[in-house]
Scaffold this motif. Structure first.
Motif, short mmCIF file in Angstrom:
data_model
loop_
_atom_site.label_atom_id
_atom_site.label_comp_id
_atom_site.label_asym_id
_atom_site.label_seq_id
_atom_site.Cartn_x
_atom_site.Cartn_y
_atom_site.Cartn_z
N ARG A 1 -7.99 2.16 -2.36
CA ARG A 1 -6.90 1.27 -1.94
C ARG A 1 -6.81 1.20 -0.41
O ARG A 1 -6.59 0.13 0.16
CB ARG A 1 -5.56 1.73 -2.52
N ILE B 1 -9.78 -2.92 -4.94
CA ILE B 1 -8.41 -2.97 -5.46
C ILE B 1 -8.39 -2.73 -6.97
O ILE B 1 -7.54 -2.00 -7.50
CB ILE B 1 -7.75 -4.34 -5.14
N ALA C 1 -8.88 0.91 -7.56
CA ALA C 1 -7.64 1.63 -7.24
C ALA C 1 -6.62 1.47 -8.36
O ALA C 1 -5.98 2.45 -8.77
CB ALA C 1 -7.07 1.11 -5.92
N ASP C 2 -6.46 0.25 -8.86
CA ASP C 2 -5.51 0.01 -9.96
C ASP C 2 -5.92 0.79 -11.22
O ASP C 2 -5.07 1.36 -11.92
CB ASP C 2 -5.44 -1.49 -10.28
N PHE D 1 0.83 -1.21 0.00
CA PHE D 1 0.00 0.00 0.00
C PHE D 1 0.87 1.26 0.00
O PHE D 1 0.65 2.19 -0.79
CB PHE D 1 -0.92 -0.01 1.23
N THR E 1 -7.49 -2.17 1.75
CA THR E 1 -6.43 -2.68 2.61
C THR E 1 -6.93 -2.88 4.03
O THR E 1 -6.64 -3.89 4.68
CB THR E 1 -5.23 -1.72 2.59
#
Length: 400
Positions: A271, A348, A351-352, A151, A275
């Motif tokens: 993200r 995720i 976020a990517d 992260f 996490t």
């Protein structure tokens, strides 16, 4: 913690020159006096100042490397205390070495690792501490540290790209301003004296440039004071809740840069939330921590409103859809994640996606800025030069 360089007189009369770390210069002076020293001089040690991208007292890069090494040692089966001692011995940063040493002492005294970290807010954020606590309670510290390292590495990489994109235009902008000021204050007056001896009427562009030059020569001192006062006032206002909200809103609405800022915040939000949730932190606590780490008051307020609605029994996606700051695609992806039971994985992916969007936006911005900056330079500096040479062309024509 800041670093200060001092010169002091010891109890035995000997002189000592050294460095000390303290929150501020007054605290540093008090520490030295408590040690029986007579402080002769003390100043901020800028030459050995740690550069921090993340905003705390310890550089983010140092924390990221520590986390990655810590995770590797834990996964290798080394005891917790041995890991901390090894990390302390090999740490180059004196400030962080001291933090690890104090953590070792606290853990040996019976504190949990999370509680030991919580005492050092200049090194470990609330998000970091909460994740470590969840890892300790769930017996998955190795996994949590690996996720934290990943992260932090991704977040630092994203921040570095944004700041890297801004370096070129800022340097060029400062260089241009300095060049223009030097020309107007020192070069133009020489031309002005030469033109006044010729007599006659000067071209309008030349008159405008000479008028600006004369104004700057007479008022440069007052302009510098006014600029300093304005900057101080703006920074003071920016520290107030109303000021933060005002400037954060402007940042989000700014052309080009506003869109880049939104994408960066959404990438960090998704993200961070993913996490925390995958580490076992409950959704209410995760949203509260995520709001505080968003870096923007407008987004923080929107996330906290969503958190309140979720506490009252609503789904995650529904209150987020009511807040205008979140893109429709993000809300839809979160809704799909909730319905399929794969919220963390979906976050995720979002976020990517936004990390890639930021990369593309930065590349596009840099491609557009370079020619734009060249055009501005040509217009400003070229315009001044043309204005100064117009009278010469006129004289040459008359002589011919």
């Amino acid at each position: 913690m800041a670093k200060f360089k001092y010169k002091a007189k010891m109890k035995d009369g000997k002189m000592k020159e050294d460095r000390i770390e303290a929150p501020d210069i007054e605290k540093a002076r008090q520490i030295l006096k408590s040690q029986g020293m007579q402080v002769l001089s003390i100043n901020r040690d800028w030459a050995n100042m740690d550069i921090n991208i993340g905003g705390g007292g310890i550089p983010t890069k140092v924390i990221s490397l520590f986390t990655r090494q810590f995770a590797t040692m834990i996964s290798a089966g080394l005891p917790l205390m041995q890991c901390l001692r090894i990390l302390s011995d090999q740490m180059d940063s004196k400030a962080f070495k001291k933090v690890i040493t104090e953590m070792i002492s606290d853990v040996e005294s019976g504190s949990t690792l999370a509680d030991a970290m919580k005492k050092h807010k200049n090194a470990f954020t609330e998000l970091y501490v909460n994740m470590v606590r969840a890892g300790e309670e769930g017996g998955a510290l190795e996994t949590i540290l690996s996720r934290l390292a990943l992260f932090m590495e991704k977040n630092e990489n994203l921040t570095r790209k944004i700041k890297g994109a801004m370096v070129y235009p800022i340097v060029i902008g400062i260089t241009t301003v300095v060049a223009v000021l030097v020309m107007l204050i020192f070069v133009i007056p020489i031309f002005a004296e030469m033109f006044s001896s010729f007599g006659g009427t000067l071209p309008l562009p030349t008159q405008i440039v000479m008028a600006i030059s004369e104004f700057l020569q007479k008022n440069i001192f007052f302009l510098l004071i006014a600029t300093a006062v304005i900057i101080t006032a703006v920074r003071s206002y920016q520290k107030t809740p109303q000021g933060r909200a005002f400037f954060d809103k402007i940042l989000l609405e700014a052309p080009v840069f506003g869109d880049l800022q939104k994408k960066q915040i959404v990438a960090r939000f998704t993200r961070t939330l993913a996490t925390l949730l995958s580490s076992g932190v409950n959704i209410i606590s995760a949203l509260e921590t995520t709001a505080k780490t968003s870096g923007n008051v407008i987004f923080e307020s929107a996330i906290m409103k969503a958190r309140t609605a979720i506490q009252e029994g609503e789904s995650i996606s529904l209150p987020l859809s009511k807040e205008k700051v979140f893109p429709v695609m993000v809300v839809q992806m979160i809704r799909i994640g909730e319905e399929t039971g794969g919220l963390e994985a979906m976050l995720i992916k979002v976020a990517d996606f936004y990390d890639e969007e930021v990369d593309a936006a930065v590349e596009t911005l840099m491609s557009a800025l370079e020619p734009l900056i060249m055009i501005v330079l040509a217009v400003v500096i070229g315009g001044i030069m043309v204005a100064m040479y117009l009278p010469m062309f006129k004289m040459i024509t008359l002589v011919g």
